[in-house]
Scaffold this motif. Sequence first.
Motif, PDB file in Angstrom:
ATOM      1  N   SER A  76     -24.783  56.771 -54.942  1.00  0.00           N
ATOM      2  CA  SER A  76     -24.048  55.901 -55.861  1.00  0.00           C
ATOM      3  C   SER A  76     -23.817  56.625 -57.187  1.00  0.00           C
ATOM      4  O   SER A  76     -24.638  57.444 -57.613  1.00  0.00           O
ATOM      5  CB  SER A  76     -24.840  54.619 -56.104  1.00  0.00           C
ATOM      6  OG  SER A  76     -24.985  53.894 -54.903  1.00  0.00           O
ATOM      7  N   ILE A  78     -22.989  56.236 -61.322  1.00  0.00           N
ATOM      8  CA  ILE A  78     -22.985  55.375 -62.519  1.00  0.00           C
ATOM      9  C   ILE A  78     -22.330  56.156 -63.653  1.00  0.00           C
ATOM     10  O   ILE A  78     -22.695  57.314 -63.919  1.00  0.00           O
ATOM     11  CB  ILE A  78     -24.415  54.983 -62.933  1.00  0.00           C
ATOM     12  CG1 ILE A  78     -25.107  54.227 -61.787  1.00  0.00           C
ATOM     13  CG2 ILE A  78     -24.394  54.129 -64.197  1.00  0.00           C
ATOM     14  CD1 ILE A  78     -26.570  53.977 -62.041  1.00  0.00           C
ATOM     15  N   LEU A  93     -14.702  52.178 -61.555  1.00  0.00           N
ATOM     16  CA  LEU A  93     -15.210  51.245 -60.543  1.00  0.00           C
ATOM     17  C   LEU A  93     -14.220  51.131 -59.386  1.00  0.00           C
ATOM     18  O   LEU A  93     -14.608  51.094 -58.216  1.00  0.00           O
ATOM     19  CB  LEU A  93     -15.469  49.869 -61.159  1.00  0.00           C
ATOM     20  CG  LEU A  93     -16.632  49.766 -62.153  1.00  0.00           C
ATOM     21  CD1 LEU A  93     -16.695  48.360 -62.738  1.00  0.00           C
ATOM     22  CD2 LEU A  93     -17.951  50.114 -61.468  1.00  0.00           C
ATOM     23  N   SER A  98     -20.309  52.937 -58.662  1.00  0.00           N
ATOM     24  CA  SER A  98     -21.095  51.739 -58.358  1.00  0.00           C
ATOM     25  C   SER A  98     -21.260  50.842 -59.576  1.00  0.00           C
ATOM     26  O   SER A  98     -21.317  49.616 -59.458  1.00  0.00           O
ATOM     27  CB  SER A  98     -22.486  52.143 -57.844  1.00  0.00           C
ATOM     28  OG  SER A  98     -22.381  52.910 -56.676  1.00  0.00           O
ATOM     29  N   ASP A  99     -21.356  51.473 -60.758  1.00  0.00           N
ATOM     30  CA  ASP A  99     -21.564  50.691 -61.972  1.00  0.00           C
ATOM     31  C   ASP A  99     -21.245  51.579 -63.182  1.00  0.00           C
ATOM     32  O   ASP A  99     -20.999  52.774 -63.027  1.00  0.00           O
ATOM     33  CB  ASP A  99     -23.013  50.211 -62.041  1.00  0.00           C
ATOM     34  CG  ASP A  99     -23.188  48.954 -62.882  1.00  0.00           C
ATOM     35  OD1 ASP A  99     -22.244  48.618 -63.636  1.00  0.00           O
ATOM     36  OD2 ASP A  99     -24.260  48.336 -62.797  1.00  0.00           O
ATOM     37  N   TYR A 100     -21.280  50.976 -64.368  1.00  0.00           N
ATOM     38  CA  TYR A 100     -21.126  51.755 -65.589  1.00  0.00           C
ATOM     39  C   TYR A 100     -22.040  51.179 -66.659  1.00  0.00           C
ATOM     40  O   TYR A 100     -22.417  50.003 -66.619  1.00  0.00           O
ATOM     41  CB  TYR A 100     -19.676  51.791 -66.067  1.00  0.00           C
ATOM     42  CG  TYR A 100     -19.150  50.488 -66.604  1.00  0.00           C
ATOM     43  CD1 TYR A 100     -19.223  50.186 -67.964  1.00  0.00           C
ATOM     44  CD2 TYR A 100     -18.540  49.569 -65.752  1.00  0.00           C
ATOM     45  CE1 TYR A 100     -18.739  48.998 -68.462  1.00  0.00           C
ATOM     46  CE2 TYR A 100     -18.049  48.377 -66.236  1.00  0.00           C
ATOM     47  CZ  TYR A 100     -18.153  48.087 -67.594  1.00  0.00           C
ATOM     48  OH  TYR A 100     -17.665  46.892 -68.082  1.00  0.00           O
ATOM     49  N   VAL A 101     -22.417  52.035 -67.605  1.00  0.00           N
ATOM     50  CA  VAL A 101     -23.272  51.626 -68.718  1.00  0.00           C
ATOM     51  C   VAL A 101     -22.596  52.030 -70.018  1.00  0.00           C
ATOM     52  O   VAL A 101     -22.174  53.184 -70.169  1.00  0.00           O
ATOM     53  CB  VAL A 101     -24.669  52.299 -68.623  1.00  0.00           C
ATOM     54  CG1 VAL A 101     -25.512  51.919 -69.840  1.00  0.00           C
ATOM     55  CG2 VAL A 101     -25.367  51.909 -67.342  1.00  0.00           C
ATOM     56  N   ARG A 110     -31.628  48.757 -70.282  1.00  0.00           N
ATOM     57  CA  ARG A 110     -30.944  48.275 -69.078  1.00  0.00           C
ATOM     58  C   ARG A 110     -30.854  49.331 -67.982  1.00  0.00           C
ATOM     59  O   ARG A 110     -30.703  49.003 -66.808  1.00  0.00           O
ATOM     60  CB  ARG A 110     -29.517  47.820 -69.437  1.00  0.00           C
ATOM     61  CG  ARG A 110     -29.451  46.587 -70.317  1.00  0.00           C
ATOM     62  CD  ARG A 110     -28.004  46.195 -70.612  1.00  0.00           C
ATOM     63  NE  ARG A 110     -27.245  46.046 -69.376  1.00  0.00           N
ATOM     64  CZ  ARG A 110     -26.229  46.835 -69.028  1.00  0.00           C
ATOM     65  NH1 ARG A 110     -25.872  47.851 -69.807  1.00  0.00           N
ATOM     66  NH2 ARG A 110     -25.577  46.626 -67.912  1.00  0.00           N
ATOM     67  N   VAL A 114     -30.194  49.193 -63.745  1.00  0.00           N
ATOM     68  CA  VAL A 114     -28.924  49.675 -63.190  1.00  0.00           C
ATOM     69  C   VAL A 114     -29.179  50.760 -62.147  1.00  0.00           C
ATOM     70  O   VAL A 114     -28.538  50.784 -61.092  1.00  0.00           O
ATOM     71  CB  VAL A 114     -28.009  50.204 -64.324  1.00  0.00           C
ATOM     72  CG1 VAL A 114     -26.762  50.842 -63.735  1.00  0.00           C
ATOM     73  CG2 VAL A 114     -27.642  49.077 -65.272  1.00  0.00           C
ATOM     74  N   ASN A 117     -30.496  49.217 -58.894  1.00  0.00           N
ATOM     75  CA  ASN A 117     -29.415  48.571 -58.153  1.00  0.00           C
ATOM     76  C   ASN A 117     -28.538  49.617 -57.448  1.00  0.00           C
ATOM     77  O   ASN A 117     -28.130  49.436 -56.293  1.00  0.00           O
ATOM     78  CB  ASN A 117     -28.554  47.716 -59.083  1.00  0.00           C
ATOM     79  CG  ASN A 117     -29.279  46.481 -59.578  1.00  0.00           C
ATOM     80  OD1 ASN A 117     -30.234  46.021 -58.948  1.00  0.00           O
ATOM     81  ND2 ASN A 117     -28.833  45.930 -60.703  1.00  0.00           N
ATOM     82  N   ALA A 118     -28.268  50.704 -58.169  1.00  0.00           N
ATOM     83  CA  ALA A 118     -27.453  51.769 -57.584  1.00  0.00           C
ATOM     84  C   ALA A 118     -28.180  52.420 -56.410  1.00  0.00           C
ATOM     85  O   ALA A 118     -27.565  52.750 -55.384  1.00  0.00           O
ATOM     86  CB  ALA A 118     -27.127  52.821 -58.651  1.00  0.00           C
ATOM     87  N   GLN A 121     -27.781  50.360 -53.410  1.00  0.00           N
ATOM     88  CA  GLN A 121     -26.455  50.554 -52.827  1.00  0.00           C
ATOM     89  C   GLN A 121     -26.384  51.859 -52.031  1.00  0.00           C
ATOM     90  O   GLN A 121     -25.753  51.922 -50.976  1.00  0.00           O
ATOM     91  CB  GLN A 121     -25.393  50.542 -53.929  1.00  0.00           C
ATOM     92  CG  GLN A 121     -25.213  49.188 -54.600  1.00  0.00           C
ATOM     93  CD  GLN A 121     -24.130  49.226 -55.661  1.00  0.00           C
ATOM     94  OE1 GLN A 121     -23.065  49.796 -55.447  1.00  0.00           O
ATOM     95  NE2 GLN A 121     -24.396  48.623 -56.816  1.00  0.00           N
TER      96      GLN A 121
END
Length: 322
Positions: A76, A78, A93, A98-101, A110, A114, A117-118, A121
């Motif tokens: 994944s 990020i 995305l 998978s996500d961004y910060v 956080r 994150v 979670n990644a 995935q």
Amino acid sequence: MKILYIEDDPAHVELIYRSLKIYEPEFDLHSAATIQEASPLLKTTEYDVILSDHRLPDGSGLDIIKLVREIGITASIILITNQEDIKTAVAALKAGASDYVVKQSDYLHRLPVVLRNAFSQTQIARQKLALRESENRYRNIFTNAAEGIFQSTSDGKFLSVNPAMARIYGYDSPDDMIASITNISKQIYLNAESRTRFVEELISKGSIVKFETQDLRKDGSVIWTSLNARTVKNEKGEILYFEGFLSDITEQKNAEMAMEASENKYKTLVERFPGVVFLDDFHDDSISRYMSPRLKDVIGYTPEEWVSGDKLWENSLHPDDR
């Protein structure tokens, strides 16, 4: 989890390293300053999560996403962005991140959540990939096997057959065979009793090995087959279907029957021959390997007595002939 952090600012790398250090050994952080530096690492090391700054000296986070997909990595991704790069993060995305910060006051707090979670995935993606690869392997075996492979119901319908199975029975394709056969007992078995015996034994024992029977091909010709099969059951122990492997043993059976017929023919000739036919050991003629039944009529011994006896030949000779 093993993480690759792509960031050209050593201060940011050190900051994230220190924030994750308290979670050791959960997070194993590696770093690269550029896409060029990251590329060989991605090709040689299996990372669970890829963490990348959006702005890099030789490209962007979108380039990282593209590179990762080209290599075929399931990790994944990020993206770490500034507040003004949020639109780019959304684009990332859509491209497969998978996500961004966003780099704001609480992002380091956080980040562990994150990352976890990644990582989840990544595990799901790898499980799906392993399942697809496993399905492809079995599909290749099923499609290319020399033996017939099948699944069928207990009441006599095929659920699936492979190309070899269709060829063995003379059908144009697996679909042709499945559509044509509505009653295995009548359309496949030469003798319906064989199907009944097969089903009864399979249900009672759960599996069957080398079940030989005569079957009918599509054109009505008869073949011999050898079958290995088992029952497949659900969690309640109820039979869902049968599955197994089947080989065409017609040539083998024909050869066996021809040999048996030949042996019977010559056995009859030998047994009816008026004289005694015998076979002695090549290295020791005092040892008899075979005596024909005429021996009993000639000198009063059965073949079994002669072969197992001691010096019967010498004892049967007239003293003047010894």
